[in-house]
Design a protein around this motif. Sequence first.
Motif, PDB file in Angstrom:
ATOM      1  N   ALA A  49       1.712 -15.603 -50.045  1.00 23.36           N
ATOM      2  CA  ALA A  49       1.635 -16.798 -48.669  1.00 23.36           C
ATOM      3  C   ALA A  49      -0.349 -17.790 -48.659  1.00 23.36           C
ATOM      4  O   ALA A  49      -0.294 -18.953 -47.836  1.00 23.36           O
ATOM      5  N   LYS A  50      -1.170 -17.287 -48.370  1.00 20.95           N
ATOM      6  CA  LYS A  50      -2.744 -17.082 -48.275  1.00 20.95           C
ATOM      7  C   LYS A  50      -3.076 -18.601 -49.126  1.00 20.95           C
ATOM      8  O   LYS A  50      -3.635 -19.351 -48.672  1.00 20.95           O
ATOM      9  N   TYR A  51      -2.483 -18.477 -50.529  1.00 17.08           N
ATOM     10  CA  TYR A  51      -2.919 -19.532 -50.796  1.00 17.08           C
ATOM     11  C   TYR A  51      -1.550 -20.956 -51.088  1.00 17.08           C
ATOM     12  O   TYR A  51      -2.198 -22.223 -51.126  1.00 17.08           O
ATOM     13  N   TYR A  52      -0.669 -20.744 -50.585  1.00 15.55           N
ATOM     14  CA  TYR A  52       0.788 -21.344 -50.370  1.00 15.55           C
ATOM     15  C   TYR A  52      -0.398 -22.723 -49.325  1.00 15.55           C
ATOM     16  O   TYR A  52      -0.202 -23.806 -49.209  1.00 15.55           O
ATOM     17  N   LYS A  53      -0.574 -21.524 -48.065  1.00 13.94           N
ATOM     18  CA  LYS A  53      -1.526 -22.275 -46.865  1.00 13.94           C
ATOM     19  C   LYS A  53      -2.609 -23.385 -47.234  1.00 13.94           C
ATOM     20  O   LYS A  53      -2.163 -23.957 -46.718  1.00 13.94           O
ATOM     21  N   GLN A  54      -3.223 -22.557 -48.323  1.00 13.16           N
ATOM     22  CA  GLN A  54      -4.827 -23.521 -48.490  1.00 13.16           C
ATOM     23  C   GLN A  54      -4.237 -24.799 -49.210  1.00 13.16           C
ATOM     24  O   GLN A  54      -4.637 -25.650 -49.075  1.00 13.16           O
ATOM     25  N   SER A  55      -3.162 -24.925 -50.141  1.00 18.33           N
ATOM     26  CA  SER A  55      -2.288 -25.720 -50.940  1.00 18.33           C
ATOM     27  C   SER A  55      -1.644 -26.346 -49.796  1.00 18.33           C
ATOM     28  O   SER A  55      -2.433 -28.287 -49.664  1.00 18.33           O
ATOM     29  N   LEU A  56      -1.404 -26.753 -48.106  1.00 17.91           N
ATOM     30  CA  LEU A  56      -0.170 -27.145 -47.724  1.00 17.91           C
ATOM     31  C   LEU A  56      -1.641 -27.823 -46.608  1.00 17.91           C
ATOM     32  O   LEU A  56      -1.213 -28.837 -47.018  1.00 17.91           O
ATOM     33  N   ARG A  57      -3.387 -27.446 -46.710  1.00 16.69           N
ATOM     34  CA  ARG A  57      -3.460 -28.311 -45.879  1.00 16.69           C
ATOM     35  C   ARG A  57      -5.168 -28.909 -46.643  1.00 16.69           C
ATOM     36  O   ARG A  57      -5.279 -29.843 -45.943  1.00 16.69           O
TER      37      ARG A  57
END
Length: 465
Positions: free
Chosen positions: A154-162
Amino acid sequence: MNENFEDRDEVLDTVRRFERMLTNNEPVFFDLGDFENIIDHYTTHTQYDKALRACEAAIAQYPFSTELLIDRSQVLAMKGEYVEAAAQIEDVALLDPDNPDVAVTRGIIATQKGDFSEAVAYFLSALERAPDRDDIHFNLGLAYQSWQKFKSAAKYYKQSLRLNLDNEVAVQELLYCLEVSERLETNLEFFRRFTDDDPYSALAWYNLGQAYFRLGRYDDAVAAFEYAILIDGKFYDAHGYLASTYVNQELYRKAILEFQLSYEKDKPTAEALCNIGECHEKLAEWDQARRYYQKSIDLDETMDEAWFGIGIVLSAQDRNFEAIHFFRRAVNLYEESVEYWMALATAEYQVGNIVSAIECYDKATQVAPDNKDAWLNWSIILYEQGNYDGAIDLMRNAVEIQPAEAELHYRLCAYLLAAGRYREAYECLENALVLDFDKHRLLFDYFPELESQRALARLIDQYRK
């Protein structure tokens, strides 16, 4: 691969033109960016054979493009052809060793092979060279998710979406990880922040709506999807999600209207037509339901839900013999649906095909051994045939698989009583009463005559609180 589509309609037109040229054996010519979009479209939709074909056509036109060679390696990895994928990327590494996509592709190959620790190391190495690449953060999320480390994913998916909000796959995977780890409610603020930062972003409202939808907060989901549509009236996916939300609220008339807006004018999709058919089915509008299901099949003969839907419509009209054909088409297309097998079993039973019904229930319990209704329905056929021992053995199998399911214990007890095996029946009843006392009424629902048995009543009273 390029994850950013500035104009999805334009990309779809390019894909259609590519497919038309292949079908007609016309010379294929596109610029490099178009080929990248075509390949990305296919991989996003897990159409890897088509993606590889596009890679081959692109490389024939641009043989010295390292980007296309990297694309080909990644597609091969997604197809499970790891040896060829690895050989391809090593050739690229010789030509361009500092290209971060070399490490990314090695990471993708490692992820597909299940070497998650190695995959993460490759992706982190790529991030050191290209920290603002959203696709690298996304692939890190995929690696951690496959590793079942959902919080890290989830941490990296969030950064991807940012870095790139226009990544629908990242949104879906993030929602899944948050849902599985029971952290979706506490992470709503992540999705709200995008609407706060840009209130006129249709995509931000759409993503927030999906989060509300997953949480079952349908009124909030409706509001979010309506905002997205207000900003972009041609946001077809938002119309589709709004329609699905209305379905969950049992507002089928509204759902039909939204499904009709979920595709380009005069270009309906098989999925949308199938969904409209289901809405008419829920409204018991059988002719309309069947008409839309058939339209869906006419567009896509592999739409198993539409075949199943026609079966449901015919069964509702007591036309079970006709329904069998459609249920069989559905299970042939998708054998892993317990719902399809059970519907087929019921239809076979209704027309007197007992052996076929039993075979279907057998298949249903293989597909979903934790589905108690499949076991219960199968057992009642054996019981009605006078095969008490067969019904008992079947229920014992079910209880072994689902020992905490009280209803199975009560049904086993009923069959044991019917067979005159009272000591075993009372032992079974005790287990059922401990698991769920209130469900003891099921015993009398199955066999009302049992209420007159005093020994049974005394045993039940001992467990009454």
